[in-house]
Motif scaffolding. Sequence first.
Motif, short mmCIF file in Angstrom:
data_model
loop_
_atom_site.label_atom_id
_atom_site.label_comp_id
_atom_site.label_asym_id
_atom_site.label_seq_id
_atom_site.Cartn_x
_atom_site.Cartn_y
_atom_site.Cartn_z
N PHE A 196 -68.50 81.09 49.74
CA PHE A 196 -69.53 81.09 48.70
C PHE A 196 -70.46 79.88 48.79
N GLY A 197 -70.07 78.84 49.51
CA GLY A 197 -70.90 77.63 49.58
C GLY A 197 -70.86 76.85 48.29
N VAL A 198 -69.80 77.03 47.50
CA VAL A 198 -69.69 76.42 46.18
C VAL A 198 -68.94 75.09 46.21
N LEU A 199 -67.89 75.00 47.01
CA LEU A 199 -67.05 73.80 47.00
C LEU A 199 -67.71 72.65 47.75
N PRO A 200 -67.49 71.41 47.29
CA PRO A 200 -68.04 70.25 47.99
C PRO A 200 -67.29 70.01 49.30
N PRO A 201 -67.87 69.20 50.19
CA PRO A 201 -67.20 68.94 51.46
C PRO A 201 -65.91 68.14 51.31
N VAL A 202 -65.80 67.36 50.22
CA VAL A 202 -64.56 66.62 49.98
C VAL A 202 -64.39 66.38 48.48
N SER A 203 -63.17 66.55 48.01
CA SER A 203 -62.82 66.27 46.62
C SER A 203 -61.53 65.45 46.62
N ILE A 204 -61.42 64.54 45.65
CA ILE A 204 -60.23 63.70 45.51
C ILE A 204 -59.33 64.34 44.47
N LEU A 205 -58.10 64.67 44.85
CA LEU A 205 -57.21 65.45 43.98
C LEU A 205 -56.15 64.58 43.31
N SER A 206 -55.99 64.79 42.01
CA SER A 206 -54.86 64.21 41.27
C SER A 206 -53.60 64.97 41.64
N PRO A 207 -52.40 64.47 41.29
CA PRO A 207 -51.18 65.23 41.58
C PRO A 207 -51.20 66.64 41.00
N GLU A 208 -51.75 66.77 39.78
CA GLU A 208 -51.81 68.10 39.16
C GLU A 208 -52.80 69.01 39.89
N ALA A 209 -53.95 68.43 40.28
CA ALA A 209 -54.94 69.21 41.03
C ALA A 209 -54.39 69.59 42.41
N ALA A 210 -53.60 68.69 43.00
CA ALA A 210 -52.98 69.01 44.29
C ALA A 210 -52.04 70.20 44.15
N ALA A 211 -51.25 70.21 43.08
CA ALA A 211 -50.34 71.34 42.85
C ALA A 211 -51.13 72.63 42.66
N TYR A 212 -52.23 72.54 41.90
CA TYR A 212 -53.06 73.73 41.64
C TYR A 212 -53.60 74.30 42.94
N GLY B 33 -75.34 74.78 50.77
CA GLY B 33 -76.74 75.16 50.60
C GLY B 33 -76.96 76.63 50.33
N GLY B 34 -75.89 77.37 50.12
CA GLY B 34 -75.96 78.81 49.90
C GLY B 34 -74.70 79.44 50.45
N SER B 35 -74.60 80.75 50.31
CA SER B 35 -73.39 81.43 50.76
C SER B 35 -73.45 81.73 52.26
N GLY B 36 -72.30 82.11 52.79
CA GLY B 36 -72.23 82.47 54.20
C GLY B 36 -72.31 83.95 54.45
N THR B 37 -72.68 84.72 53.43
CA THR B 37 -72.84 86.15 53.60
C THR B 37 -74.11 86.44 54.40
N PRO B 38 -74.24 87.64 54.96
CA PRO B 38 -75.41 87.92 55.81
C PRO B 38 -76.75 87.64 55.14
N ASP B 39 -76.83 87.85 53.83
CA ASP B 39 -78.10 87.60 53.14
C ASP B 39 -78.14 86.22 52.49
N GLY B 40 -77.14 85.39 52.75
CA GLY B 40 -77.09 84.05 52.15
C GLY B 40 -77.98 83.06 52.89
N GLU B 41 -78.24 81.95 52.22
CA GLU B 41 -79.12 80.93 52.78
C GLU B 41 -78.35 79.70 53.25
N GLY B 42 -77.01 79.77 53.19
CA GLY B 42 -76.22 78.60 53.54
C GLY B 42 -75.99 78.44 55.03
N HIS B 43 -75.45 77.29 55.38
CA HIS B 43 -75.05 77.04 56.76
C HIS B 43 -73.72 76.29 56.73
N ARG B 44 -72.96 76.42 57.80
CA ARG B 44 -71.63 75.81 57.83
C ARG B 44 -71.75 74.31 58.11
N PHE B 45 -70.84 73.56 57.48
CA PHE B 45 -70.82 72.12 57.72
C PHE B 45 -70.62 71.85 59.21
#
Length: 522
Positions: A336-352, A417-429
């Motif tokens: 979907f191109g929604v998640l950031p390239p890096v996130s810092i996880l708490s113990p609870e977020a790590a479990a999730y 920058g957008g989704s990775g679907t055929p009609d999306g505007e994103g690009h892979r990191f």
Amino acid sequence: MHNSSFLQTSLGPVDLIEKAIRREEGFLDQNGALVVTTGNRTGRSTADRFIVQDDRSELRVDWGKVNQPFDPRRFERLWERVNHALREDEHFCSWHTVGAHPDHAVPVRVFTDTAWQSLFAHNMFIQADEAEATDDQPWTLVSCTRFVCDPKRDGTHSDAALIIDLTNRRVLVAGLRYAGEIKKAMFSVQNYLLPEKNVLPMHCSANVGKAGDTCLFFGLSGTGKTTLSADPQCHLIGDDEHGWAKGSVFNIEGGCYAKTINLSREHEPIIWDAIRFGALLENVVIDSVTRQPDYTNTTLTENGRCSYPLEHVEKRMQENRAGEPKTVIFLTCDVFGVLPPVSILSPEAAAYHFLSGYTARVGSTEMGGEKGITPTFSACFGAPFMPLRPRIYAELLMKRLAEFGSRVYLVNTGWTGGSGTPDGEGHRFPIPVTRAIVEACRNGSLDAVDTEQLDVMNLKIPKQVPGVDSKYLNPAKAWGNTDRYWREANRLARLFDDNIRHHGVPEQILRAGPRVREQILD
């Protein structure tokens, strides 16, 4: 049972390769790797995987679509039929161990009806002599590719099956040529055995950095486990399957099984150089004149593979294990191109996020999977190989993290920058961006940086990462249309929420995950 004039025992790679060529099982490519194809199955056949349901396994196994029950009496009859078929022609036997820790190694005898699958076992398992492999109640794995199952007679779903008998230490692989079934079967065995020893089995890669620090990379196929662990600056432990015991991370395997789609020397030099004599190329298109592999050609499958022993990797941990991890990275490939390239996880977020196991299938490794890219959730980043309930593995992970103090990050190797679907505007990191992020995670650069909270996805993201353009860090700012980003984020948050509630997790873990905003219109 297998003593016959047709039995070939303990052949080395050279003999096995010569046998495979003489038997017309494959041929050598320009670099000396043995090339084989696996017919209509070029990935794991999840619908054909079973576990024998008996008095001992019934209460422990998490039965369902992944762990399908198989009747013990029908298994005994099928076991005899397959072994009889195996003995009718030339077949191969080798001895191995599964697990590079002296206290947690599982001995296994592997019987195959093809020389090339015996080579695969030689590459992927840890070598042992007959005495070592029979010292402690060995497992027996039988793979007969030419056997054809009869669903009415045998109780299978199709003409092939993979069946694990946990009580009697047997694995039956009947009619399945895709070699990944062999290694994943024994990984499933260790995933069943290790938790009883307070050891966490993990679908992850692992390496050791310049400072002697161990780093784990969790993730499903296509997220970058093999690519990122094969770092020229680090020493490789392994690329796919490990155990985490108190004081040690150890490889369950003795080799690597890497995807080859779009493989390049520029971005993956270690893997590229490992594909030479002794390695095995599976379902890779080869030029008929030059015998040069074409890793961009997906005519056979998007799941082309190369198998090679760890000895083909110069910078590796000779002991096949190292200390506990300072850094733990959950890899995801977000279509979907929604998640950031890096996130810092708490113990609870790590479990999730460990229980969620979100990614996208990029060229599915399973038969029947959709081509292209499809979002999916797989508990513990490896649900197809986990015989026990996911919470058992999650609780072990939390225990190990708490006792050692490991830092945990969620790294997106997917789209921006957008989704990775055929009609999306994103690009892979780009891979260099992801490598810079991984280096920042493991060297402590993110410990004291300014952060911000990403709404909806409920993720803590850094405002600066050394060597990474800040335009990548906040995905909402990378999209040209901000309203569209928040709609897609809310859509993904709903998927997370629908999935996690199946696991019955505590409220504090639920609160660490994405938060759907009903006021955002779809």
